[in-house]
Scaffold this active site. Structure first.
Site, PDB file in Angstrom:
ATOM      1  N   HIS A   1       0.803  -1.225   0.000  1.00  0.00           N
ATOM      2  CA  HIS A   1       0.000   0.000   0.000  1.00  0.00           C
ATOM      3  C   HIS A   1       0.834   1.273   0.000  1.00  0.00           C
ATOM      4  CE1 HIS A   1      -3.687   2.312   1.267  1.00  0.00           C
ATOM      5  NE2 HIS A   1      -4.155   1.483   0.339  1.00  0.00           N
TER       6      HIS A   1
ATOM      7  N   LYS B   1       2.963   4.540  -1.202  1.00  0.00           N
ATOM      8  CA  LYS B   1       2.763   5.527  -2.265  1.00  0.00           C
ATOM      9  C   LYS B   1       3.943   6.498  -2.212  1.00  0.00           C
ATOM     10  CE  LYS B   1      -2.124   5.112  -1.306  1.00  0.00           C
ATOM     11  NZ  LYS B   1      -1.974   4.187  -0.192  1.00  0.00           N
TER      12      LYS B   1
ATOM     13  N   ASP C   1      16.498  10.126  -8.539  1.00  0.00           N
ATOM     14  CA  ASP C   1      17.960  10.283  -8.472  1.00  0.00           C
ATOM     15  C   ASP C   1      18.529  10.063  -7.077  1.00  0.00           C
ATOM     16  OD1 ASP C   1      18.005  10.820 -11.185  1.00  0.00           O
ATOM     17  OD2 ASP C   1      17.924  12.994 -10.888  1.00  0.00           O
TER      18      ASP C   1
END
Length: 125
Positions: free
Chosen positions: A64, A66, A71
């Site tokens: 779950h 996010k 870089d």
């Protein structure tokens, strides 16, 4: 480089942007949720077809997270799934930071999950 760790990724615009980065030589890796990636509209199949490495969970719960890391220096995180619904209609939050103190633990979590979801570790019946 671009490390993406998302539960839901169905935004065609963001899918095209990620594919463009990949074609330009940016190293892209994606970790996602197995159940969500199989839904109609998911961009994961298109990313895989473009040659972007994707790994997914093998357990009952959801992957779950996010977040994305650019870089190894910039963290993008919050409640936002990369879906058109979330971007256009939901009340979401996104935090973007370039502070190593915050980026480092997310990068470590990405690498931990990347290894955990390595297909050589999968068990089949």
């Amino acid at each position: 480089s671009l490390e993406i760790c998302l539960f839901a990724f169905s935004s065609p615009q963001l899918g095209r942007a990620v594919q463009l980065l990949h074609r330009r030589g940016v190293r892209v890796r994606v970790v996602t949720d197995a159940q969500y990636m199989a839904l109609n509209g998911s961009q994961i199949g298109l990313l895989r077809h473009a040659g972007i490495p994707v790994r997914h969970d093998q357990e009952d719960g959801f992957m779950h997270h996010k977040f994305a890391i650019v870089d190894k220096k910039m963290l993008i995180t919050g409640s936002l799934n990369w879906t058109t619904q979330a971007i256009q209609n939901n009340r979401e939050n996104v935090l973007i930071v370039e502070d190593a103190e915050y980026v480092k633990p997310f990068l470590a979590e990405f690498e931990r999950i990347w290894e955990e979801y390595n297909p050589i570790n999968y068990t089949f019946f």
